[in-house]
Scaffold this motif. Sequence first.
Motif, short mmCIF file in Angstrom:
data_model
loop_
_atom_site.label_atom_id
_atom_site.label_comp_id
_atom_site.label_asym_id
_atom_site.label_seq_id
_atom_site.Cartn_x
_atom_site.Cartn_y
_atom_site.Cartn_z
N ASN A 172 59.10 69.55 44.59
CA ASN A 172 59.50 68.01 44.63
C ASN A 172 59.06 67.53 43.33
OD1 ASN A 172 59.34 65.10 44.68
ND2 ASN A 172 58.38 65.29 46.80
N LEU A 173 60.29 67.50 42.36
CA LEU A 173 59.74 67.26 40.83
C LEU A 173 59.60 65.87 40.74
CD1 LEU A 173 60.38 67.76 37.99
CD2 LEU A 173 62.67 67.21 37.97
N ALA A 174 60.05 64.79 41.74
CA ALA A 174 59.69 63.35 41.40
C ALA A 174 58.15 63.28 41.54
CB ALA A 174 60.28 62.64 42.37
N LEU A 175 57.72 64.01 42.68
CA LEU A 175 56.15 63.97 42.92
C LEU A 175 55.42 64.55 41.73
CD1 LEU A 175 53.84 63.39 44.82
CD2 LEU A 175 54.25 65.57 45.89
N SER A 176 56.02 65.66 41.37
CA SER A 176 55.25 66.13 40.14
C SER A 176 55.25 65.32 38.98
CB SER A 176 55.88 67.73 39.73
OG SER A 176 55.30 68.18 38.76
N ILE A 177 56.19 64.67 38.74
CA ILE A 177 56.26 63.81 37.55
C ILE A 177 55.14 62.60 37.55
CG2 ILE A 177 57.77 62.00 36.30
CD1 ILE A 177 60.04 63.99 36.74
N THR A 178 55.12 61.92 38.70
CA THR A 178 54.26 61.12 39.22
C THR A 178 52.90 61.59 38.86
OG1 THR A 178 55.87 59.96 40.47
CG2 THR A 178 53.79 59.26 40.82
N ILE A 179 52.67 62.63 39.76
CA ILE A 179 51.10 63.16 39.74
C ILE A 179 50.57 63.31 38.02
CG2 ILE A 179 49.39 65.00 40.21
CD1 ILE A 179 51.05 65.21 42.85
N THR A 180 51.52 64.13 37.37
CA THR A 180 51.21 64.16 35.95
C THR A 180 50.90 62.85 35.16
OG1 THR A 180 52.55 66.20 35.91
CG2 THR A 180 52.23 65.09 33.73
N ALA A 181 51.76 61.98 35.62
CA ALA A 181 51.93 60.56 35.05
C ALA A 181 50.38 59.94 35.12
CB ALA A 181 52.94 59.78 35.07
#
Length: 369
Positions: A172-181
């Motif tokens: 889930n790329l969207a989730l990955s980006i959000t967690i990283t941010a």
Amino acid sequence: MERKIYQLASIATIVSFVLGIGVWAVYSLEESGIFWVLALMVLSIAIRQKKQLRGYTYTVMIFASVTAAMFYPAIFVEIKGFQMGGLIVPLLQIIMFGMGTSMSFNDFKGVIKMPKGVIIGILCQFTIMPIVGYALAKGSGFPPEIAAGIILIGCSPSGMASNVMSYLAKANLALSITITAVTTMLAPFITPLLMGLLAGEFVEVEVWKMMMDIIKIVMIPIGFGLLFNKFFKGKAKWLDDAMPVVSMVGIALILVIITAAGRDSLLAIGPLLIVLVTIHNLSGYTLGYWAGKLFRMDEQDCRTIALEVGMQNGGLASGIAKEMGKIATVGLGPAVFGPLMNVTGSILASYWHRKPVDIPAKEVGETVT
């Protein structure tokens, strides 16, 4: 053309390795260094020509750079009186600015869109890796400052490498980006507190100073990057194209400087440090994945949590070590973890890429921009 380059580079790689072994056998390991560095450099050119191997090009170049630092440390420690370690923080600030330009304020909306996944990801990020890092450091028998470096990489947030691997792994790329941010923005507050709690028995940790250092290294540059993205998005294509390259070169240079500074310690404890760092990294993937399963997340989200937990921001950890004045000791764990996680992350992402999952209906069409 690509085939011809691949053949020539492959031959050059083999010849360089053979020469390296020959010089080592006849003269000494020290005198064979140039051939090992050359072999890795031409190997990176060779694999660049193969589509299925192209993703490993940067990793091999990192190994070539680190090998050069191990054989010729003086070049990367000081140049005409200038201490190369002074480049680490400015390079990190440039990298973080680049990270900010690739993000937008919309990335943080994922907290509202996917609260369960984000909360679980953050909790796993700041519990699993710090605790595993502490256990490994405690049992390592390493000098206190080197042991503290293992804890430091565990207390750091995830980095953008996890986003790339999530994309390749069909997570889930969207989730990955959000967690990283979110974990990156929380790092100035959580990382120093965790370090004070877990690493305080190994080294002196000035929690408040570390908070200020991380704000300087992370939040301010990312903040400027976010503003740049908001007001100049699409108006500076040259910068969009340049920042990924600048970031890769910057990370490589940071790793080389740390490796050169800590060369003697690495020669003494290197093999065991590699083993412990590997255990740390793989534990993050494994425990992150099964934590997702425990909370009944779907396969795609479990893969995301695994990669977010297992892949840390080694550059930030290195910057913290530099600000602590312990780059040659505390900085060794992050220096080893960085290249290693790219290898293991690529392997895991490639494995998952061949095992596609159905995207849950609730996420179809959902993206983070």
